[in-house]
Design a protein around this motif. Structure first.
Motif, PDB file in Angstrom:
ATOM      1  N   LEU A 162       0.800  -1.220   0.000  1.00  0.00           N
ATOM      2  CA  LEU A 162       0.000   0.000   0.000  1.00  0.00           C
ATOM      3  C   LEU A 162       0.839   1.279   0.000  1.00  0.00           C
ATOM      4  O   LEU A 162       0.296   2.375  -0.113  1.00  0.00           O
ATOM      5  CB  LEU A 162      -0.952   0.012   1.206  1.00  0.00           C
ATOM      6  N   ILE A 163       2.155   1.137   0.118  1.00  0.00           N
ATOM      7  CA  ILE A 163       3.020   2.324   0.025  1.00  0.00           C
ATOM      8  C   ILE A 163       2.976   2.825  -1.418  1.00  0.00           C
ATOM      9  O   ILE A 163       3.154   2.043  -2.350  1.00  0.00           O
ATOM     10  CB  ILE A 163       4.473   1.981   0.417  1.00  0.00           C
ATOM     11  N   PRO A 164       2.705   4.112  -1.654  1.00  0.00           N
ATOM     12  CA  PRO A 164       2.626   4.636  -3.028  1.00  0.00           C
ATOM     13  C   PRO A 164       3.882   4.313  -3.836  1.00  0.00           C
ATOM     14  O   PRO A 164       4.993   4.326  -3.286  1.00  0.00           O
ATOM     15  CB  PRO A 164       2.474   6.150  -2.818  1.00  0.00           C
ATOM     16  N   PRO A 165       3.738   4.000  -5.132  1.00  0.00           N
ATOM     17  CA  PRO A 165       4.881   3.626  -5.973  1.00  0.00           C
ATOM     18  C   PRO A 165       6.047   4.610  -5.929  1.00  0.00           C
ATOM     19  O   PRO A 165       7.199   4.207  -5.836  1.00  0.00           O
ATOM     20  CB  PRO A 165       4.266   3.560  -7.380  1.00  0.00           C
ATOM     21  N   VAL A 166       5.741   5.901  -5.987  1.00  0.00           N
ATOM     22  CA  VAL A 166       6.815   6.898  -5.984  1.00  0.00           C
ATOM     23  C   VAL A 166       7.597   6.830  -4.676  1.00  0.00           C
ATOM     24  O   VAL A 166       8.829   6.931  -4.658  1.00  0.00           O
ATOM     25  CB  VAL A 166       6.243   8.320  -6.193  1.00  0.00           C
ATOM     26  N   GLU A 167       6.882   6.617  -3.584  1.00  0.00           N
ATOM     27  CA  GLU A 167       7.526   6.504  -2.270  1.00  0.00           C
ATOM     28  C   GLU A 167       8.401   5.258  -2.216  1.00  0.00           C
ATOM     29  O   GLU A 167       9.503   5.279  -1.653  1.00  0.00           O
ATOM     30  CB  GLU A 167       6.448   6.449  -1.186  1.00  0.00           C
ATOM     31  N   GLN A 168       7.919   4.168  -2.810  1.00  0.00           N
ATOM     32  CA  GLN A 168       8.703   2.937  -2.828  1.00  0.00           C
ATOM     33  C   GLN A 168       9.984   3.132  -3.639  1.00  0.00           C
ATOM     34  O   GLN A 168      11.053   2.630  -3.260  1.00  0.00           O
ATOM     35  CB  GLN A 168       7.876   1.786  -3.405  1.00  0.00           C
ATOM     36  N   VAL A 169       9.879   3.852  -4.746  1.00  0.00           N
ATOM     37  CA  VAL A 169      11.062   4.123  -5.562  1.00  0.00           C
ATOM     38  C   VAL A 169      12.099   4.896  -4.756  1.00  0.00           C
ATOM     39  O   VAL A 169      13.296   4.592  -4.791  1.00  0.00           O
ATOM     40  CB  VAL A 169      10.683   4.911  -6.833  1.00  0.00           C
ATOM     41  N   HIS A 170      11.654   5.897  -4.005  1.00  0.00           N
ATOM     42  CA  HIS A 170      12.580   6.669  -3.166  1.00  0.00           C
ATOM     43  C   HIS A 170      13.263   5.766  -2.133  1.00  0.00           C
ATOM     44  O   HIS A 170      14.471   5.873  -1.898  1.00  0.00           O
ATOM     45  CB  HIS A 170      11.827   7.795  -2.446  1.00  0.00           C
ATOM     46  N   ILE A 171      12.484   4.886  -1.518  1.00  0.00           N
ATOM     47  CA  ILE A 171      13.037   3.982  -0.501  1.00  0.00           C
ATOM     48  C   ILE A 171      14.103   3.079  -1.119  1.00  0.00           C
ATOM     49  O   ILE A 171      15.220   2.941  -0.593  1.00  0.00           O
ATOM     50  CB  ILE A 171      11.921   3.122   0.129  1.00  0.00           C
ATOM     51  N   ILE A 172      13.760   2.448  -2.250  1.00  0.00           N
ATOM     52  CA  ILE A 172      14.690   1.523  -2.896  1.00  0.00           C
ATOM     53  C   ILE A 172      15.938   2.247  -3.377  1.00  0.00           C
ATOM     54  O   ILE A 172      17.062   1.737  -3.264  1.00  0.00           O
ATOM     55  CB  ILE A 172      13.992   0.793  -4.064  1.00  0.00           C
ATOM     56  N   HIS A 173      15.764   3.457  -3.919  1.00  0.00           N
ATOM     57  CA  HIS A 173      16.912   4.259  -4.366  1.00  0.00           C
ATOM     58  C   HIS A 173      17.864   4.510  -3.200  1.00  0.00           C
ATOM     59  O   HIS A 173      19.082   4.299  -3.322  1.00  0.00           O
ATOM     60  CB  HIS A 173      16.427   5.587  -4.946  1.00  0.00           C
ATOM     61  N   TYR A 174      17.322   4.933  -2.069  1.00  0.00           N
ATOM     62  CA  TYR A 174      18.175   5.239  -0.923  1.00  0.00           C
ATOM     63  C   TYR A 174      18.879   3.979  -0.425  1.00  0.00           C
ATOM     64  O   TYR A 174      20.085   3.991  -0.163  1.00  0.00           O
ATOM     65  CB  TYR A 174      17.337   5.843   0.210  1.00  0.00           C
ATOM     66  N   LEU A 175      18.128   2.883  -0.291  1.00  0.00           N
ATOM     67  CA  LEU A 175      18.700   1.639   0.231  1.00  0.00           C
ATOM     68  C   LEU A 175      19.790   1.100  -0.694  1.00  0.00           C
ATOM     69  O   LEU A 175      20.788   0.534  -0.225  1.00  0.00           O
ATOM     70  CB  LEU A 175      17.602   0.585   0.403  1.00  0.00           C
ATOM     71  N   SER A 176      19.622   1.275  -2.005  1.00  0.00           N
ATOM     72  CA  SER A 176      20.599   0.756  -2.959  1.00  0.00           C
ATOM     73  C   SER A 176      21.869   1.604  -3.001  1.00  0.00           C
ATOM     74  O   SER A 176      22.915   1.133  -3.476  1.00  0.00           O
ATOM     75  CB  SER A 176      19.986   0.678  -4.362  1.00  0.00           C
ATOM     76  N   LYS A 177      21.787   2.842  -2.521  1.00  0.00           N
ATOM     77  CA  LYS A 177      22.954   3.724  -2.525  1.00  0.00           C
ATOM     78  C   LYS A 177      23.729   3.693  -1.199  1.00  0.00           C
ATOM     79  O   LYS A 177      24.919   3.990  -1.167  1.00  0.00           O
ATOM     80  CB  LYS A 177      22.514   5.169  -2.810  1.00  0.00           C
ATOM     81  N   ASN A 225       1.730  14.104  -8.001  1.00  0.00           N
ATOM     82  CA  ASN A 225       1.932  13.978  -6.557  1.00  0.00           C
ATOM     83  C   ASN A 225       1.650  15.252  -5.774  1.00  0.00           C
ATOM     84  O   ASN A 225       1.726  15.256  -4.555  1.00  0.00           O
ATOM     85  CB  ASN A 225       3.375  13.537  -6.279  1.00  0.00           C
ATOM     86  N   GLY A 226       1.384  16.329  -6.454  1.00  0.00           N
ATOM     87  CA  GLY A 226       1.122  17.579  -5.745  1.00  0.00           C
ATOM     88  C   GLY A 226       2.373  18.145  -5.108  1.00  0.00           C
ATOM     89  O   GLY A 226       3.414  18.289  -5.749  1.00  0.00           O
ATOM     90  N   ASN A 227       2.294  18.435  -3.820  1.00  0.00           N
ATOM     91  CA  ASN A 227       3.407  19.063  -3.113  1.00  0.00           C
ATOM     92  C   ASN A 227       4.371  18.064  -2.489  1.00  0.00           C
ATOM     93  O   ASN A 227       5.298  18.450  -1.785  1.00  0.00           O
ATOM     94  CB  ASN A 227       2.856  19.982  -2.000  1.00  0.00           C
ATOM     95  N   ARG A 228       4.129  16.757  -2.706  1.00  0.00           N
ATOM     96  CA  ARG A 228       5.019  15.755  -2.124  1.00  0.00           C
ATOM     97  C   ARG A 228       6.363  15.738  -2.860  1.00  0.00           C
ATOM     98  O   ARG A 228       6.462  16.155  -4.013  1.00  0.00           O
ATOM     99  CB  ARG A 228       4.375  14.364  -2.208  1.00  0.00           C
ATOM    100  N   PRO A 229       7.422  15.221  -2.204  1.00  0.00           N
ATOM    101  CA  PRO A 229       8.741  15.141  -2.856  1.00  0.00           C
ATOM    102  C   PRO A 229       8.655  14.348  -4.159  1.00  0.00           C
ATOM    103  O   PRO A 229       8.013  13.304  -4.212  1.00  0.00           O
ATOM    104  CB  PRO A 229       9.586  14.392  -1.804  1.00  0.00           C
ATOM    105  N   GLN A 230       9.288  14.870  -5.203  1.00  0.00           N
ATOM    106  CA  GLN A 230       9.216  14.228  -6.508  1.00  0.00           C
ATOM    107  C   GLN A 230      10.540  13.567  -6.870  1.00  0.00           C
ATOM    108  O   GLN A 230      11.575  13.823  -6.260  1.00  0.00           O
ATOM    109  CB  GLN A 230       8.818  15.247  -7.571  1.00  0.00           C
TER     110      GLN A 230
END
Length: 231
Positions: A126-141, A171-176
């Motif tokens: 249920l975590i939004p896709p964009v949020e999941q991408v941010h998580i995976i990006h950070y974890l992979s770096k 996403n509106g005002n959320r981090p992009q």
């Protein structure tokens, strides 16, 4: 689980996925990593050697026996607390002993992950896709987390980078997503990463019994993730 019979010399990717209880994408990654022996027919269809599939099943059984003598430390990042409670309840019946830390916030989850360096990470569907991408990006770096397997919803893995980008723009005002992350998506940040394993997503609208059966399917995927980490 479907079994391999003596008459089978090779199986299709779909048959192999059913036997291993994993997604088609996971089978393809296992072939690319050399964990399964396969070839392509003239028509372009992939065929898996049955004996290599049997060996993979035996390795999984050995991994389970080894892991039942010690605990697996997992980090679960969820969108809703009730989802975490359902999974925590389910893993109590597993042979694999799992100690799961839980966060119902992505930032808290990232901080905890870096702190405890778990054996694997579970991202709620249920975590939004964009949020999941941010998580995976950070974890992979991050050097402390880049070798930790991540379990994500199968549907998320199948999302085309363009779809994620479109969702990001709405996403509106959320981090992009930055251009760097968008480029990583195009280059296979998600679908080509062997440490990202898809699981059958749970659905809050499903019957309770069906929901429970989906959670039971996670145990072999946890074991697979542990095996990949040790590979």
């Amino acid at each position: 689980m479907k079994s391999i019979t003596s008459e089978m010399e090779y199986l299709s990717t779909r048959q192999s996925a059913k036997i291993l209880q994993v997604s088609l994408g996971t089978v393809q990654k296992m072939v690319e990593l050399g964990e399964l022996i396969a070839w392509k027919t003239r028509g372009g269809h992939r065929r898996i050697l049955a004996s290599s599939l049997e060996q993979q099943l035996q390795r999984r059984k050995r991994a389970m026996r080894q892991k039942t003598t010690q605990n697996c430390i997992a980090m679960g990042i969820f969108r809703r607390s009730e989802n975490s409670e359902e999974l925590l309840q389910s893993i109590q019946d597993w042979q694999l002993k799992v100690e799961m830390e839980v966060a119902v916030d992505s930032l808290e989850g990232l901080m905890k992950t870096v702190s405890i360096a778990p054996d694997l990470i579970f991202l709620d569907a249920l975590i939004p896709p964009v949020e999941q991408v941010h998580i995976i990006h950070y974890l992979s770096k991050n050097k402390d987390t880049q070798r930790i397997p991540i379990l994500v919803d199968e549907g998320f893995i199948k999302l085309h980078p363009g779809v994620v980008t479109l969702a990001d723009e709405n996403n509106g005002n959320r981090p992009q997503l930055t251009e760097c992350i968008k480029k990583e998506l195009e280059n296979g940040l998600i679908d080509l990463n062997p440490l990202i394993i898809g699981y059958p997503a749970t659905n809050p609208e499903l019957d309770t019994n069906l929901q429970g059966s989906r959670l039971e399917l996670l145990e072999p995927l946890f074991i697979e993730a542990l095996a990949r980490k040790c590979a």
